[in-house]
Design a protein around this motif. Structure first.
Motif, PDB file in Angstrom:
ATOM      1  N   LEU B 259       0.787  -1.230   0.000  1.00 22.10           N
ATOM      2  CA  LEU B 259       0.000   0.000   0.000  1.00 22.10           C
ATOM      3  C   LEU B 259       0.820   1.282   0.000  1.00 22.10           C
ATOM      4  O   LEU B 259       0.287   2.352  -0.232  1.00 22.10           O
ATOM      5  CB  LEU B 259      -0.933   0.017   1.219  1.00 22.10           C
ATOM      6  CG  LEU B 259      -1.992  -1.084   1.275  1.00 22.10           C
ATOM      7  CD1 LEU B 259      -2.768  -0.999   2.566  1.00 22.10           C
ATOM      8  CD2 LEU B 259      -2.945  -0.980   0.090  1.00 22.10           C
ATOM      9  N   LEU B 281      -2.427   5.355   1.084  1.00 28.61           N
ATOM     10  CA  LEU B 281      -3.196   4.166   1.463  1.00 28.61           C
ATOM     11  C   LEU B 281      -2.718   3.539   2.769  1.00 28.61           C
ATOM     12  O   LEU B 281      -3.370   2.651   3.307  1.00 28.61           O
ATOM     13  CB  LEU B 281      -3.106   3.110   0.360  1.00 28.61           C
ATOM     14  CG  LEU B 281      -3.715   3.480  -0.985  1.00 28.61           C
ATOM     15  CD1 LEU B 281      -3.393   2.420  -2.018  1.00 28.61           C
ATOM     16  CD2 LEU B 281      -5.219   3.641  -0.859  1.00 28.61           C
ATOM     17  N   ILE B 286      -7.270   3.913   6.110  1.00 27.59           N
ATOM     18  CA  ILE B 286      -7.458   2.944   5.019  1.00 27.59           C
ATOM     19  C   ILE B 286      -6.550   1.726   5.228  1.00 27.59           C
ATOM     20  O   ILE B 286      -6.979   0.577   5.130  1.00 27.59           O
ATOM     21  CB  ILE B 286      -7.132   3.600   3.656  1.00 27.59           C
ATOM     22  CG1 ILE B 286      -8.042   4.800   3.425  1.00 27.59           C
ATOM     23  CG2 ILE B 286      -7.285   2.591   2.527  1.00 27.59           C
ATOM     24  CD1 ILE B 286      -7.662   5.638   2.225  1.00 27.59           C
TER      25      ILE B 286
END
Lengths: 274, 418, 352
Positions: B259, B281, B286
């Motif tokens: 991510l 991210l 998230i």
């Protein structure tokens, strides 16, 4: 939910949407496990794609003398001992729980399972204070005890489940033929519940081998376990050495999974044979 | 098993008098044996698990720092009326006990405790100690007041007095963003200092969100696994079980790699032209959701699967053949039968999620940390053990309540039948 | 019958082996001295310069470990009497605070016998200087158009768009915020000592709060800069150099950087005092310090080590004359007095 030749278009769309969704969920589950393996062969020292080149350098790093190997050794000392302790206590207790009803049984069962439920941080802080008072902080013994506590519920549950299908008439038969209770246990009961004991043990082993929260609180660098090393690695120095160790651990999980499956098959076969 | 035996008892005992007593004795013996088998583990857990946790809970009300480091001062201060400055005896004992506190970490303990009353107290103590005369032949009330004017304020001594009793409710209150006002009544703390109510809400929101996502993702997959032929479902099951057996840290590390800005997800999206600059991210909410859902998803799928496996397709087929729309049959006939699995999976995932520490600590930012993080933070970073224990107490209560519900709903063995 | 015997035997063997391993390892752990540093590339350099040669030379065991400067862990150890660490690297405010609270053993300089070899700042009551480091503004020169010259530029989201990394804590972060707000580097600590100054620093941080990614471990800033998570970050200068050597185009702005010493201390209650003295003496020699400084550009406290460094290596030291222009020393007294209060305040600000 199967597709028939006479299915309507809506059903077809629904069918493929459903299948597609499930495929995505499976992909989601597998991708992190798969993505980390190639990184362990990186020749650079940062965990980024694309790989600068192929190298086994990081495997050499983790398997040459140093913190990685030390922590692996520590985990291999702590986890088996904790597992043995959990298996011994857990099996006895599960057999006892199945032997007879006694007052407070459901409370006791809830107590035996609770280490699995109580948030790890609370267990960790509690043990940290308590072990400090009794001199078990920063010791292998403390770590083994703590991990045994965390592993015990798994043994109790799996052995308990195996015993549900156990026919106690066999014990009575053995006893009426004059066998000592211990002999009955080792020759009649144990061989039949061994899949349960073993799978509980595997859970306990995996728990100890993956436990970091309690270890972070109660262990010093001398007893640093593999997960502790991983943790400080992820926070400190995100090098491909982590990926290399992760790959080794994934291989270990595959092995655990295979043994578990074998045990499950065996206990199922036993149930059918009876 | 036992009930079958119990039913057979009267029949036998009617025939043979005296056997009843014998049977009762045998039954009692069996009970004793059973207890004897359970006892080792129960005692082990008592010592290595229950006592440590009770010990920690006690710390949420423990207030013994000043009492232990400065026993005489504490004793005299509890008798002080708090109106005028304390007597010379208090000043003198305080000065002596302050000097003694420098060895063995005592100064650190009282400095920390008194800092909760007034955040500059430790500085006051250390500044005082630096110039404290070595002699005992002095009027301590004058000496101390000449060292620092704050020793001539009653408020300074009142703070010491508040820290003197053996127990306090300040930590438990502070964990709920409450405090005792100067009149002794409970009131809310100033708005800009409130943290924990928000943290508790955040913990519940993250745990709830993770649970919901797990259910939405896990239910269809469990359904597929339960309805496929065994040979196929066994293969797909590996996809669930392999991550399940893989170390949590390995998976967390993998998510960071996936991510991060230069990670696989962002580079793929950029190559595809879907985004122009990398998305943030990880190290935010998230990332926490991705990693936590991934780790907890198997705990949702497995109980759902084991319940669904036991559901006969006959009823659903009957409904369809009676003219029900397939979706209606699914929703009205099939889903209700899965509810015990849904309940088991949901509560299990939720219980595990509210106690999470490692994953948010590694993939979250400062505003994504849950209660567990603060328990660890107060234990390891600031040594505010009372606060750690108080937050832990509330977390434990929440967990045990949920566990009670779970215990009522689900049989334990369902937990890890697979 | 066979089964039973095998089982019993297996159990016995396992138990005996287990106990044997446990006893052996317990016996071993009693001997090892534990040395705790801040880890990362600095820890690796220490491994090369100090740990490995020390073990080789003396034949003693040494367990390295790392932490992120959590002073509280040391306190907890001393207070509960469970001292698992022996030699620990600490920053200067913690050194002063811990020395005062009796957490560190006073250094017997006569016994150590190296006082005259070190720079004066390295000689203190409870600590022996280890190296000079600096917290600098580091950035990715490939990703950034233009050059950030000051913390004001760091705060300038418009000219330099992208995420920034800052240390998750009050120390250094508040100083940088004030400098970004126009306080001259010489006045920073005077302003920060006032309530208005602190409020001003937090208000300045509020401006870019959503653009900050907070780091805790020194290895994170270079990692994030390389991975592209942030475009610039505060960072220990040594960590950036490690990434530069890998061919990454990371650059350092020395202007308005903060430098200080780290110290070796011996924890009160340590049972390995003799070994600890030997280790500290060993790690203060010119030759070992030169190895350390050539592995990571932190300044040696033994001036004799500088001669052993190449010109290129010397240029990357925080102590190099050019790098000291516009740089300020961390005010230890300030952080001793206000540190804990400001850290608490910072934490509740950051989690909100």
């Amino acid at each position: 939910m199967s597709l028939q030749p006479y299915s309507s278009p809506i059903e077809r769309i629904w069918y493929w949407t459903f299948r597609g969704f499930c495929a995505l969920v499976l992909l989601f589950l597998m991708i992190p496990v798969l993505v980390i393996i190639p990184l362990s062969f990186s020749s650079g020292s940062f965990l980024t794609y694309p790989l600068p080149g192929f190298s086994l350098h990081w495997y050499k790093t983790i398997f040459s003398a140093g913190p990685w190997l030390d922590s692996l050794k520590n985990s291999l000392i702590v986890a088996p001992l904790a597992t043995l302790l959990a298996m011994a206590f857990g099996t006895l207790a599960a057999v006892g729980l199945n032997k007879a009803d006694f007052p407070g049984k459901s409370f006791i069962l809830a107590l035996l399972i609770s280490p699995m439920i109580v948030p790890l941080v609370i267990v960790a802080v509690g043990m940290y204070f308590f072990f400090a008072q009794i001199g078990l902080l920063n010791s292998y013994a403390g770590l083994v005890l703590a991990h045994a506590v965390l592993g015990v519920p798994f043994v109790v549950i799996t052995v308990n489940a195996t015993l549900q299908g156990f026919d106690y008439n066999q014990v009575r038969a053995g006893a009426s033929l004059g066998a000592h209770p211990l002999r009955v246990f080792f020759t009649i009961v144990l061989p039949q519940i061994i899949p349960g004991v073993a799978s509980g043990g595997l859970f306990a082993f995996a728990t100890s081998f993956d436990e970091v929260v309690v270890a972070l609180f109660i262990a010093s660098p001398t007893e640093r376990t593999l997960p502790m090393q991983m943790f400080s690695g992820i926070r400190e120095n995100i090098s491909p050495a982590i990926a290399a160790m992760a790959t080794i651990m994934i291989i270990l999980s595959v092995l655990l999974l295979l043994v578990m499956e074998m045990l499950r098959r065996r206990s199922e076969k036993m149930r059918i044979n009876r | 098993m036992t009930s079958a035996l119990a039913m057979s008892q009267p029949a036998i005992s009617e025939k043979v008098p005296g056997l009843k007593a014998q049977l009762r004795r045998a039954e009692r013996l069996r009970k004793l044996k059973a207890i004897a088998l359970v006892a080792p583990l129960a005692i082990f857990l008592m010592i290595a698990f229950v006592i440590p946790i009770s010990n920690m809970l006690w710390r949420s009300v423990d207030n013994s720092e000043v009492m232990q480091v400065m026993p005489e001062t504490a004793r005299l201060l509890t008798e002080w009326d708090g109106k005028d400055l304390p007597s010379e005896a208090v000043f003198s004992l305080f000065a002596q006990e302050l000097r003694d506190s420098r060895t063995g970490g005592g100064l650190g303990r009282i400095g920390r405790r008194l800092n909760y009353e007034d955040p500059t107290f430790r500085t006051l103590l250390t500044q005082t100690l630096r110039v404290l005369p070595a002699t005992t032949e002095t009027t301590w009330s004058e000496t101390l007041q000449s060292i620092h004017p704050r020793w001539s304020e009653t408020e300074t001594w009142l703070a010491l007095q508040r820290a003197a009793p053996a127990t306090t409710d300040r930590y438990l209150l502070a964990a709920l963003d409450l405090k005792r006002g100067s009149d002794g009544n409970i009131e809310r703390i100033e708005e800009n200092q409130r943290v924990y109510q928000q943290v508790f809400v955040r913990t519940l929101v993250i745990a709830g969100g993770v649970t919901l996502i797990c259910l939405l993702m896990g239910f269809p997959l469990a359904y597929l696994l339960a309805t496929l032929p065994t040979s196929q479902s066994n293969i797909l099951m590996i996809f669930v079980l392999l991550p399940f057996w893989t170390s949590l840290l390995v998976r967390t590390a993998a998510w960071i790699v996936l991510l991060q800005s230069g990670g696989l997800v962002n580079t793929t999206l950029m190559t595809l032209g879907l985004i122009e600059s990398p998305l943030q991210l990880v190290f935010n909410r998230i990332g926490v959701f991705f990693a936590m859902v991934h780790i907890l998803l198997p705990f949702m799928i497995l109980p759902l699967y084991s319940v669904m496996k036991g559901i006969s397709p006959v009823y659903q087929r009957a409904a369809t053949s009676l003219g029900a729309h397939p979706f209606a049959a699914f929703w009205q006939i099939y889903v209700p039968q899965t509810l015990s699995g849904v309940a088991a999976g949901t509560i299990l995932v939720f219980i595990m999620a509210i106690g999470y520490y490692i994953t948010p600590a590694l993939v979250g930012g400062p505003s994504d940390q849950m209660v567990s993080y603060f328990v660890a933070y107060y234990t390891n970073t600031t040594n505010n053990w009372g606060m750690a224990a108080a937050l832990g107490t509330f977390l434990l209560i929440a967990t045990l309540l949920l566990y009670l519900v779970y215990h009522k709903l689900v049989n334990q063995k369902q937990l890890i039948r697979n | 019958m066979n089964m039973k015997n095998t089982l019993l035997n297996t159990r016995k063997t396992a138990l005996v082996t287990g106990l044997a391993i446990a006893t052996a390892s317990l016996a071993l752990s009693a001997q090892a001295m534990t040395v705790i540093s801040f880890g990362g590339s600095s820890g690796e350099a220490m491994q090369k310069a100090y740990y490995a040669p020390f073990v080789e030379k003396t034949g003693k065991t040494l367990t390295p470990g790392d932490y992120n400067g959590e002073f509280a862990r040391i306190r907890a150890m001393v207070e509960t009497g469970n001292v698992g660490w022996d030699v620990v690297e600490v920053e200067s405010p913690e050194l002063v605070r811990g020395c005062f609270e009796g957490l560190f053993q006073p250094i017997d300089w006569a016994k150590l016998g190296i006082e005259d070899q070190l720079i004066p700042e390295a000689v203190t009551e409870c600590g022996v200087g280890s190296f000079v480091w600096s917290t600098v503004l580091a950035y990715d020169a490939d990703r950034l158009e233009g050059t950030p010259l000051s913390w004001a530029d760091f705060w300038d989201i418009e000219t330099f768009p992208g995420k920034r990394g800052l240390r998750r804590g009050a120390k250094y972060t508040l100083e940088f915020a004030l400098m970004a707000d126009g306080v001259s580097s010489t006045d920073v600590y005077d302003v920060l000592a006032t309530e208005e100054g602190v409020a001003r620093a937090f208000a300045k941080l509020d401006e870019i709060k959503e653009h900050i990614q907070w780091w805790e471990a020194g290895a994170q800033p270079p990692q994030w800069l390389v991975a592209g998570d942030v475009v610039m970050s505060s960072s220990y200068n040594g960590r950036i150099a490690a990434a530069q050597e890998e061919g990454r185009n990371l650059a350092i702005t020395w202007n308005e950087s903060l430098y200080d010493l780290d110290y070796w201390t011996i924890i009160e209650g340590s049972t390995q005092v003799e070994d600890a003295y030997e280790f500290i003496r060993f790690a203060s020699q010119a030759d070992t310090q030169a190895v350390y400084s050539s592995n990571i550009p932190y300044g040696p406290v033994n001036p004799a080590a500088i001669g052993a460094l190449s010109e290129a290596q010397a240029k990357r030291m925080p102590t190099h004359a050019e790098n000291l222009i516009g740089a300020i020393a961390v005010n230890t007294d300030f952080w001793v007095d206000f540190g804990e209060e400001l850290e608490q305040r910072f934490n509740s600000w950051a989690t909100r």
